[in-house]
Motif scaffolding. Structure first.
Motif, PDB file in Angstrom:
ATOM      1  N   ARG A 110      76.819 144.428   6.023  1.00 18.68           N
ATOM      2  CA  ARG A 110      77.174 145.166   5.070  1.00 18.68           C
ATOM      3  C   ARG A 110      77.323 146.834   4.527  1.00 18.68           C
ATOM      4  O   ARG A 110      78.349 146.590   4.018  1.00 18.68           O
ATOM      5  CB  ARG A 110      76.629 144.198   3.842  1.00 18.68           C
ATOM      6  CG  ARG A 110      77.562 144.877   2.466  1.00 18.68           C
ATOM      7  CD  ARG A 110      76.768 144.074   1.363  1.00 18.68           C
ATOM      8  NE  ARG A 110      75.840 144.738   0.891  1.00 18.68           N
ATOM      9  CZ  ARG A 110      75.123 143.988  -0.186  1.00 18.68           C
ATOM     10  NH1 ARG A 110      74.653 142.885  -0.566  1.00 18.68           N
ATOM     11  NH2 ARG A 110      73.856 145.374  -0.487  1.00 18.68           N
ATOM     12  N   ASP A 111      75.855 147.495   4.262  1.00 22.87           N
ATOM     13  CA  ASP A 111      76.136 148.360   4.344  1.00 22.87           C
ATOM     14  C   ASP A 111      76.257 149.867   5.133  1.00 22.87           C
ATOM     15  O   ASP A 111      76.740 150.989   4.482  1.00 22.87           O
ATOM     16  CB  ASP A 111      74.840 148.534   2.940  1.00 22.87           C
ATOM     17  CG  ASP A 111      75.288 148.033   2.239  1.00 22.87           C
ATOM     18  OD1 ASP A 111      75.783 147.139   1.448  1.00 22.87           O
ATOM     19  OD2 ASP A 111      74.027 148.123   1.204  1.00 22.87           O
ATOM     20  N   SER A 112      75.896 149.479   6.540  1.00 24.96           N
ATOM     21  CA  SER A 112      76.352 149.790   7.496  1.00 24.96           C
ATOM     22  C   SER A 112      77.197 150.145   8.288  1.00 24.96           C
ATOM     23  O   SER A 112      78.072 151.273   8.451  1.00 24.96           O
ATOM     24  CB  SER A 112      75.111 150.478   8.975  1.00 24.96           C
ATOM     25  OG  SER A 112      75.700 148.831   8.860  1.00 24.96           O
ATOM     26  N   PHE A 113      78.534 149.174   7.367  1.00 25.41           N
ATOM     27  CA  PHE A 113      79.596 148.604   7.909  1.00 25.41           C
ATOM     28  C   PHE A 113      79.610 148.319   9.845  1.00 25.41           C
ATOM     29  O   PHE A 113      80.975 148.928   9.940  1.00 25.41           O
ATOM     30  CB  PHE A 113      81.176 149.568   7.494  1.00 25.41           C
ATOM     31  CG  PHE A 113      80.735 150.740   6.232  1.00 25.41           C
ATOM     32  CD1 PHE A 113      80.340 150.083   5.359  1.00 25.41           C
ATOM     33  CD2 PHE A 113      80.486 152.084   6.016  1.00 25.41           C
ATOM     34  CE1 PHE A 113      79.412 150.526   4.323  1.00 25.41           C
ATOM     35  CE2 PHE A 113      80.224 152.251   5.205  1.00 25.41           C
ATOM     36  CZ  PHE A 113      80.144 151.464   3.354  1.00 25.41           C
ATOM     37  N   LYS A 114      78.998 148.002  10.837  1.00 32.53           N
ATOM     38  CA  LYS A 114      78.314 148.113  11.607  1.00 32.53           C
ATOM     39  C   LYS A 114      78.990 147.015  11.779  1.00 32.53           C
ATOM     40  O   LYS A 114      78.744 145.519  11.368  1.00 32.53           O
ATOM     41  CB  LYS A 114      77.419 148.482  12.042  1.00 32.53           C
ATOM     42  CG  LYS A 114      77.509 150.480  11.865  1.00 32.53           C
ATOM     43  CD  LYS A 114      76.010 150.896  12.703  1.00 32.53           C
ATOM     44  CE  LYS A 114      75.421 152.830  12.092  1.00 32.53           C
ATOM     45  NZ  LYS A 114      73.834 152.508  12.605  1.00 32.53           N
ATOM     46  N   ARG A 125      73.843 144.266  20.752  1.00 28.94           N
ATOM     47  CA  ARG A 125      74.635 145.544  20.934  1.00 28.94           C
ATOM     48  C   ARG A 125      76.070 146.169  19.889  1.00 28.94           C
ATOM     49  O   ARG A 125      76.105 145.737  19.220  1.00 28.94           O
ATOM     50  CB  ARG A 125      75.184 145.706  22.251  1.00 28.94           C
ATOM     51  CG  ARG A 125      75.952 146.780  23.477  1.00 28.94           C
ATOM     52  CD  ARG A 125      77.306 146.480  24.286  1.00 28.94           C
ATOM     53  NE  ARG A 125      78.047 145.402  23.610  1.00 28.94           N
ATOM     54  CZ  ARG A 125      78.898 145.776  24.041  1.00 28.94           C
ATOM     55  NH1 ARG A 125      79.094 146.889  24.045  1.00 28.94           N
ATOM     56  NH2 ARG A 125      79.783 145.063  24.090  1.00 28.94           N
ATOM     57  N   GLN A 126      76.205 147.184  19.869  1.00 26.51           N
ATOM     58  CA  GLN A 126      77.089 147.830  18.353  1.00 26.51           C
ATOM     59  C   GLN A 126      77.799 147.715  19.382  1.00 26.51           C
ATOM     60  O   GLN A 126      78.257 148.383  20.208  1.00 26.51           O
ATOM     61  CB  GLN A 126      76.417 149.507  17.672  1.00 26.51           C
ATOM     62  CG  GLN A 126      77.495 149.575  17.013  1.00 26.51           C
ATOM     63  CD  GLN A 126      76.918 151.059  16.344  1.00 26.51           C
ATOM     64  OE1 GLN A 126      75.890 151.281  16.258  1.00 26.51           O
ATOM     65  NE2 GLN A 126      77.879 151.203  16.163  1.00 26.51           N
ATOM     66  N   ILE A 127      79.404 147.031  18.227  1.00 28.19           N
ATOM     67  CA  ILE A 127      80.545 147.763  19.120  1.00 28.19           C
ATOM     68  C   ILE A 127      81.574 148.700  18.602  1.00 28.19           C
ATOM     69  O   ILE A 127      82.804 148.509  19.076  1.00 28.19           O
ATOM     70  CB  ILE A 127      80.785 146.141  19.740  1.00 28.19           C
ATOM     71  CG1 ILE A 127      81.188 145.290  18.056  1.00 28.19           C
ATOM     72  CG2 ILE A 127      80.082 145.549  20.761  1.00 28.19           C
ATOM     73  CD1 ILE A 127      82.376 143.885  18.385  1.00 28.19           C
ATOM     74  N   GLY A 128      81.443 149.098  17.698  1.00 30.42           N
ATOM     75  CA  GLY A 128      81.969 149.729  16.374  1.00 30.42           C
ATOM     76  C   GLY A 128      81.449 149.475  14.545  1.00 30.42           C
ATOM     77  O   GLY A 128      80.505 149.258  14.731  1.00 30.42           O
ATOM     78  N   GLU A 129      82.210 150.667  14.514  1.00 30.39           N
ATOM     79  CA  GLU A 129      82.433 150.549  12.831  1.00 30.39           C
ATOM     80  C   GLU A 129      83.896 150.572  12.485  1.00 30.39           C
ATOM     81  O   GLU A 129      84.503 150.412  13.011  1.00 30.39           O
ATOM     82  CB  GLU A 129      81.602 151.948  12.166  1.00 30.39           C
ATOM     83  CG  GLU A 129      80.550 152.453  12.544  1.00 30.39           C
ATOM     84  CD  GLU A 129      79.620 152.846  11.395  1.00 30.39           C
ATOM     85  OE1 GLU A 129      80.893 153.891  10.815  1.00 30.39           O
ATOM     86  OE2 GLU A 129      79.104 153.781  12.227  1.00 30.39           O
ATOM     87  N   VAL A 130      83.174 149.482  11.344  1.00 32.15           N
ATOM     88  CA  VAL A 130      85.551 149.078  10.460  1.00 32.15           C
ATOM     89  C   VAL A 130      84.964 150.066   9.919  1.00 32.15           C
ATOM     90  O   VAL A 130      84.290 150.636   8.817  1.00 32.15           O
ATOM     91  CB  VAL A 130      85.064 148.264   9.770  1.00 32.15           C
ATOM     92  CG1 VAL A 130      86.045 147.544   9.335  1.00 32.15           C
ATOM     93  CG2 VAL A 130      84.636 146.680  10.504  1.00 32.15           C
ATOM     94  N   VAL A 133      85.596 151.215   4.748  1.00 32.36           N
ATOM     95  CA  VAL A 133      85.016 150.095   4.155  1.00 32.36           C
ATOM     96  C   VAL A 133      84.062 151.478   2.895  1.00 32.36           C
ATOM     97  O   VAL A 133      83.933 152.100   3.416  1.00 32.36           O
ATOM     98  CB  VAL A 133      84.245 149.485   4.789  1.00 32.36           C
ATOM     99  CG1 VAL A 133      83.180 148.389   3.946  1.00 32.36           C
ATOM    100  CG2 VAL A 133      84.610 148.219   5.358  1.00 32.36           C
ATOM    101  N   VAL A 134      84.205 150.432   1.992  1.00 30.67           N
ATOM    102  CA  VAL A 134      83.306 151.310   0.970  1.00 30.67           C
ATOM    103  C   VAL A 134      82.181 150.083  -0.144  1.00 30.67           C
ATOM    104  O   VAL A 134      82.452 149.278   0.786  1.00 30.67           O
ATOM    105  CB  VAL A 134      84.214 151.952   0.028  1.00 30.67           C
ATOM    106  CG1 VAL A 134      84.938 153.159   0.083  1.00 30.67           C
ATOM    107  CG2 VAL A 134      85.365 150.526  -0.785  1.00 30.67           C
ATOM    108  N   THR A 135      81.300 151.161  -0.335  1.00 27.31           N
ATOM    109  CA  THR A 135      79.889 149.562  -0.793  1.00 27.31           C
ATOM    110  C   THR A 135      80.236 149.364  -2.239  1.00 27.31           C
ATOM    111  O   THR A 135      80.836 150.925  -3.304  1.00 27.31           O
ATOM    112  CB  THR A 135      78.555 149.759  -0.840  1.00 27.31           C
ATOM    113  OG1 THR A 135      78.459 151.948  -1.378  1.00 27.31           O
ATOM    114  CG2 THR A 135      78.250 150.032   0.504  1.00 27.31           C
ATOM    115  N   THR A 136      80.102 149.421  -3.317  1.00 28.72           N
ATOM    116  CA  THR A 136      80.594 149.077  -4.014  1.00 28.72           C
ATOM    117  C   THR A 136      79.180 148.892  -5.404  1.00 28.72           C
ATOM    118  O   THR A 136      78.730 148.891  -6.298  1.00 28.72           O
ATOM    119  CB  THR A 136      80.911 147.514  -4.787  1.00 28.72           C
ATOM    120  OG1 THR A 136      79.835 146.586  -4.774  1.00 28.72           O
ATOM    121  CG2 THR A 136      82.123 147.444  -4.444  1.00 28.72           C
ATOM    122  N   GLY A 137      77.636 149.403  -5.167  1.00 31.09           N
ATOM    123  CA  GLY A 137      76.618 150.045  -5.656  1.00 31.09           C
ATOM    124  C   GLY A 137      75.723 147.825  -5.832  1.00 31.09           C
ATOM    125  O   GLY A 137      75.032 147.670  -6.720  1.00 31.09           O
TER     126      GLY A 137
END
Length: 403
Positions: A110-114, A125-130, A133-137
């Motif tokens: 959720r918070d890393s956007f990964k 395995r990491q395949i990317g980031e979206v 995206v922003v967080t809302t706290g």
């Protein structure tokens, strides 16, 4: 708004002994649209035709610890879920999970956007980031992910996330190696710190379903021109699916903060929903029906409202995901820190039973493992979020065999 009680620091001798012996704790798009996800902190917190919603609700719900009306047909008993086995550790708020045709999974943080792939043997395995995206706290960020039913030919995956201008549903390409080609399909879903909903899944009819929260504005749930407080149903291009009850993306309404959807063996759509201060709900969803919020929380006698099939006091649940397997709905609980099993038969839901209570912390996502004859679940924790007591990297993915 609701606060999360402190985690237990000590255990009774009886509980410790039961856990050591392996026993389980139990307690009885293209078209833009107008338009959030619950925690146990500041809030409780392309086919033709559809198969969901074939059954009608006929009786009010009840709390898990109180007598219930007898179901129309008694759900069959099934085997107990076994002890969780760790598939992978080192995660931080793994929110979404969807299966690829090869049996591996895509998971979001959720918070890393990964986004990652995870094999059933535990290879990550990491395949990317979206992007965007922003967080809302609170509950916002990169939420769920859904693999296209036609992934082998179109290579599409879908994500739901919080952006600067609200919540979105977007499509990306995944060629088996990396993510690319981000495209917004639906936007204008209002966001807030809490109540962002966020679950997307493809149904047995080939259409994409999405859950949206009321964005801490309860009246939006009753407004059929708003996309908030709804379950949405759309084509893979983000346009209203044929047969939708209002000619829009809206499939059902009157929801507060739904985060879980699944289909049973007969194609009925079930939904888990976070309530406010009284009751969390398990609903059987039918197109065009009004599920009550904010007029009702749990079952009520108000005209035109559809009662839940089951309800729980909020301290016992805060459901984030539901999955169907082995004749039952499995519901992951955040504040309740347990996995509920609710046997279902037809349109009836049997007596809920809880497992792993207060042992693995906050449980975020549960999904059935695919494959012929497979009787297993994957279950993720979410203790590294702002309502958990874990550190970054403390979350896990478990496998549970239903034997």
């Amino acid at each position: 708004m609701r606060t999360r009680p402190a985690r237990r620091a000590t255990w009774t001798v009886a509980v410790t002994a039961a856990l050591a012996a392996g026993f389980l704790l139990s307690a009885p798009g293209t078209g833009r649209a107008i338009g959030t996800n619950h925690v146990a902190g500041p809030s409780h917190t392309a086919g033709a035709g559809h198969t969901a919603g074939t059954g009608r609700i006929t009786a009010p719900s009840h709390t898990a610890g109180s007598p219930a009306p007898a179901p129309a047909s008694a759900p069959a008993a099934a085997s107990e879920p076994g002890s969780p086995k760790t598939v992978s550790s080192g995660w931080s708020i793994p929110w979404g999970l969807s299966w690829l045709p090869d049996g591996s999974a895509l998971l979001t943080e959720r918070d890393s956007f990964k986004v990652y792939t995870l094999t059933q043997s535990g290879t990550k395995r990491q395949i990317g980031e979206v992007p965007n995206v922003v967080t809302t706290g609170g509950e916002g960020g990169l939420l769920s992910i859904a693999v296209s039913p036609s992934w082998k030919s179109d290579h599409y995956v879908y994500v739901m996330h919080t952006a600067a201008d609200g919540n979105r549903i977007a499509r990306m390409a995944f060629d088996g190696s990396a993510l690319s080609d981000y495209k917004v399909l639906v936007d204008g879903i209002r966001k807030n710190t809490y109540h962002n909903g966020g679950r997307i899944k493809f149904g047995p009819d080939g259409y994409l379903y999405a859950t949206t929260g009321d964005a801490q504005s309860p009246d939006l749930a009753q407004d059929k021109t708003s996309l908030n407080g709804k379950i949405l149903r759309m084509t893979p291009d983000g346009t209203p699916a044929p047969g939708n009850p209002f000619g829009s993306l809206v499939y059902s309404y009157g929801h507060r903060n739904p985060q879980g959807i699944t289909w049973d063996a007969e194609g009925r759509l079930w939904e888990g929903e976070l309530g406010d201060s009284k009751y969390d709900e398990l609903n059987l969803i039918e197109p065009g029906k009004n599920y009550g919020w904010p007029i009702c929380e749990g079952g009520c006698s108000a005209t035109g409202m559809t009662d839940p099939k089951r309800q729980w006091p909020v301290a016992e649940a805060s459901p984030s995901a539901v999955a169907y397997a082995d004749g039952a709905i499995y519901m992951a609980a955040l504040r309740g820190e347990r996995l509920w099993r609710i046997p279902v038969a037809g349109t009836s839901a049997g007596t809920p039973k809880a497992y792993y209570t207060n042992h693995y912390g906050r449980l975020r996502t549960v999904e059935s493992v695919p494959g012929p004859g497979t009787k297993s679940l994957w279950l993720t924790t979410t203790n590294a979020d702002n309502n958990g007591d874990g550190e970054a990297g403390s979350d896990k993915v478990f496998q549970i065999d239903l034997g």
